[in-house]
Each structure stands twice: as C-alpha cells, then as structure tokens.
Scaffold this active site. Structure first.
Site, PDB file in Angstrom:
ATOM      1  N   PRO A  85       0.814  -1.261  -0.084  1.00 30.92           N
ATOM      2  CA  PRO A  85       0.008   0.083   0.091  1.00 30.92           C
ATOM      3  C   PRO A  85       0.875   1.170   0.055  1.00 30.92           C
ATOM      4  CG  PRO A  85      -0.490  -1.465   2.100  1.00 30.92           C
ATOM      5  CD  PRO A  85       0.454  -2.000   1.166  1.00 30.92           C
ATOM      6  N   SER A  93       7.760   3.600  -1.464  1.00 29.60           N
ATOM      7  CA  SER A  93       8.781   4.497  -2.358  1.00 29.60           C
ATOM      8  C   SER A  93      10.125   3.913  -2.212  1.00 29.60           C
ATOM      9  CB  SER A  93       8.649   5.884  -1.592  1.00 29.60           C
ATOM     10  OG  SER A  93       9.142   6.160  -0.508  1.00 29.60           O
ATOM     11  N   ALA A  94      10.575   3.281  -1.092  1.00 27.28           N
ATOM     12  CA  ALA A  94      11.903   2.881  -1.018  1.00 27.28           C
ATOM     13  C   ALA A  94      12.008   1.575  -1.928  1.00 27.28           C
ATOM     14  CB  ALA A  94      12.257   2.499   0.455  1.00 27.28           C
ATOM     15  N   ALA A  95      10.937   0.840  -1.758  1.00 30.43           N
ATOM     16  CA  ALA A  95      10.943  -0.654  -2.545  1.00 30.43           C
ATOM     17  C   ALA A  95      10.866  -0.201  -4.090  1.00 30.43           C
ATOM     18  CB  ALA A  95       9.568  -1.318  -2.159  1.00 30.43           C
ATOM     19  N   ASP A 136      14.764   2.379   5.228  1.00 31.64           N
ATOM     20  CA  ASP A 136      14.011   1.720   4.206  1.00 31.64           C
ATOM     21  C   ASP A 136      14.458   1.103   3.061  1.00 31.64           C
ATOM     22  OD1 ASP A 136      12.036   2.722   6.157  1.00 31.64           O
ATOM     23  OD2 ASP A 136      10.713   3.815   4.621  1.00 31.64           O
TER      24      ASP A 136
HETATM   25  O1  PMV Z   1       6.641   5.768   6.512  1.00 26.81           O
HETATM   26  P1  PMV Z   1       7.806   5.257   6.001  1.00 26.81           P
HETATM   27  O2  PMV Z   1       7.450   4.009   5.552  1.00 26.81           O
HETATM   28  O3  PMV Z   1       8.153   6.186   4.884  1.00 26.81           O
HETATM   29  O4  PMV Z   1       8.814   5.272   7.196  1.00 26.81           O
HETATM   30  C1  PMV Z   1       9.595   6.419   7.551  1.00 26.81           C
HETATM   31  C2  PMV Z   1      10.476   5.845   8.676  1.00 26.81           C
HETATM   32  C3  PMV Z   1      10.879   7.246   9.361  1.00 26.81           C
HETATM   33  O5  PMV Z   1      11.850   6.696  10.424  1.00 26.81           O
HETATM   34  C4  PMV Z   1       9.948   8.168  10.012  1.00 26.81           C
HETATM   35  C5  PMV Z   1      11.985   8.100   8.554  1.00 26.81           C
HETATM   36  C6  PMV Z   1      13.144   7.460   8.112  1.00 26.81           C
HETATM   37  O6  PMV Z   1      13.606   7.952   7.115  1.00 26.81           O
HETATM   38  O7  PMV Z   1      13.546   6.554   8.872  1.00 26.81           O
END
Ligand code: PMV
Length: 311
Positions: A85, A93-95, A136
């Site tokens: 999702p 976005s990292a994936a 991530d």
């Molecule tokens: O919400 P996501 O999946 O983008 O995770 C962010 C995690 C944080 O610790 C809030 C930011 C980061 O860059 O680690």
C-alpha cells in the site's frame, strides 16, 4: 525482446522509527509484500506504467544514469506493479527506488551489486522524503531483519539479525495518512528544535526499548512482547505522530489483551497508516477486526530483499 523483471519488498519497523533519523538505532524487517519493476526497450521513448510513477521514475533514471555513467536511458518502457500500500508506512517508495535501480542495472547487464543499488536508492529516497534515515531502502535491498543506525550521512551501520522464531504479526490499516513521510519527519524536526531536551529524552527511551527488542529477538532475554510493543507505541504517541483515531483503535486492541504500534512515519490528522498488531491468541484480533470492519492481514517478516524475477 529482452524483458527484465525485478522485485523488492516493503518493510515494517519493529522499533525506532523517527529516532533513527537522529542517529538512534532501529530494527527493521522486510515483509512479504513486494513491488515489481519490469523494464524493456520502447520505440516510443520513455514510458512508465502507471503514469503516477512518472516524476519519481524520471528522477530515478537521472540518478541511475549519472551513477552508471550511461548517456541515455530514454528508450525504455517501465512497468510497476505493487502489493505494497502506498504512503502507509510500509516503505513503498523505498521498494520502488530499490527495484527500479536494480532493474536498470540488470537491463544494462551491470554487475548485481546490492551495495551500489542501496546507495542509489538512498539518493532517490532523498528526493521523495528530504531527510530519510536510509533504513527503508537498506531493508528493501538486503531483506531479512536489520539492526540499523545512521551515524552520519557518510556512515550508515547495519547488521542482519538472525531471528529464529517469531509469533504471528498482523497489520491493520488505519487509513492513509494525510501527511507524507517528509512532512512527518519535518514535524518532528520542528518539535526537536523547539524542545530539544524533551525530544532527546524520548529518543533515548526509544533506544532503550529498541535494545530490549533486540535482546528479545536474539533470545538473550525473554521480554514480554506485548509490553515491548506497548512501550514503543506510548513513546511514539508522546512524540505526537499518532492520530487520535489510531490511538483509540490501539487502546481497544489493548483492552482485548493485545498490543499494537504504528510502523513508519505515522500520521496525525486522520489515519496513521498500517499498525503492527500482536495478540498471543490471534483469534481475538481477527474477531475484533471483523466486528470493527477493519482491514487486517497476516504478514511474514524477514523475507528476501531485492531479487531478479526472471532467470
Ligand atoms: O513511513 P515510512 O515507511 O516512509 O517510514 C519512515 C520512517 C521514519 O523513521 C519516520 C523516517 C526514516 O527515514 O527513517
């Protein structure tokens, strides 16, 4: 025609989100929801499906091009297909950044170097989130479970964790946050600038919980998982990254004997993305979510990182 397909997993953060941006440790796990990127030649120039991926896709290609020192990457058709999702704290976005980088490497028959893929994906993540920790993209590249710490921009330390057995974890979707990760990270930064002592103290407490979580995962200590998750969540609530709606939902889960925490950046105005839920008797969670009409799914943690799909 040559078609290359690569996939990369989403993630959850077991402990340490937000604090990890400030050099505190986090524990991340790759989850069995993946994003697929397919690359082939296109006579029509650059094409990306779905088109929403266009801006980030173009940026990613620029970064990859610069890094690999190739002149032109325009004549490509890129297809993205995702089970993760979007914008819910599961590292979609990292994936994407990891999978597109790896797919282009593979398409150009460049050596498969996770370290390089991770480095470029981090640069792409910066475009998306401003000041990411890099956790991530690292978990999406390497998979499994990771202990992760960003000491400085140039030194990010991580170690795979060998986690032998873990009880069932469930993800419940509290709704897509109104805020994106970049906005949540900026919100915490502003708090940090205003109340440095208070926020540092919260981060230190988070580090203590993260270390306890580590000892639990490595079976060095038989901590109560429920207590660990609850302690984690309370600290994130004190940091102000969990919405009222989500806090109320988590309280209800605690009332039926379970525990839950947000995973990732969270969200304040409406939903807070997915929450990681645990109950020693999962049937309680399943009955509860059915009664409340909530989306719940069981996740497998510690899955494989970025991989080629068509060999
Ligand atoms: O919400 P996501 O999946 O983008 O995770 C962010 C995690 C944080 O610790 C809030 C930011 C980061 O860059 O680690």
């Amino acid at each position: 025609m040559r078609v290359v397909k690569v996939s990369a997993p989403g993630k959850i953060i077991l402990s340490g989100e937000h604090a990890v941006v400030y050099g505190y440790p986090a524990i991340l796990a790759a989850v069995d929801r993946r994003l697929f990127v397919e690359v082939k030649k296109s006579k029509a120039g650059f094409e990306i499906i779905p088109q929403e991926g266009g801006t980030l896709g173009r940026y990613a290609l620029e970064k990859i091009k610069g890094n690999l020192k190739v002149k032109d990457l325009r004549g490509l058709k890129i297809k993205i297909d995702s089970q993760i999702p979007i914008g819910c704290g599961m590292g979609s976005s990292a994936a994407f950044a990891v999978a597109i980088t790896a797919a282009i490497f593979e398409f150009l028959r460049k050596p498969w170097k996770p370290e390089k893929i991770n480095e470029i994906a981090y640069e792409i993540e910066k475009k998306q989130h401003g000041n990411p920790s890099g956790g991530d993209n690292t978990i999406s590249t390497y998979g499994g479970f990771l202990w992760y710490r960003k000491e400085s921009e140039g030194l990010k330390i991580f170690r795979p964790l060998e986690v032998k057995e873990l009880p069932d974890f469930f993800l419940i979707n509290t709704g897509k946050p109104k805020e994106n990760t970049g906005e949540m990270v900026t919100m915490v930064k502003n708090l940090y600038l205003k109340f440095p002592t208070r926020i540092e103290e919260l981060f230190r407490k988070m580090e203590t919980v993260t270390k306890e979580f580590l000892r639990f995962l490595l079976k060095e200590e038989s901590s109560d998982l429920k207590e660990l998750i609850m302690a984690n969540e309370k600290l994130l609530e004190s940091l102000g990254v969990v919405s009222l709606k989500t806090r109320q939902l988590i309280q209800k889960i605690e009332k039926i004997g379970g525990a839950a925490k947000i995973s990732g950046a969270g969200g304040v105005k409406k939903g807070s993305g997915i929450i990681l839920a645990y109950h020693k008797d999962p049937q309680f969670l399943l009955n509860f979510t059915q009664k409340e009409n909530l989306d719940i799914f069981k996740v497998k943690l510690g899955v494989e990182g970025v991989r080629k799909e068509n060999e």
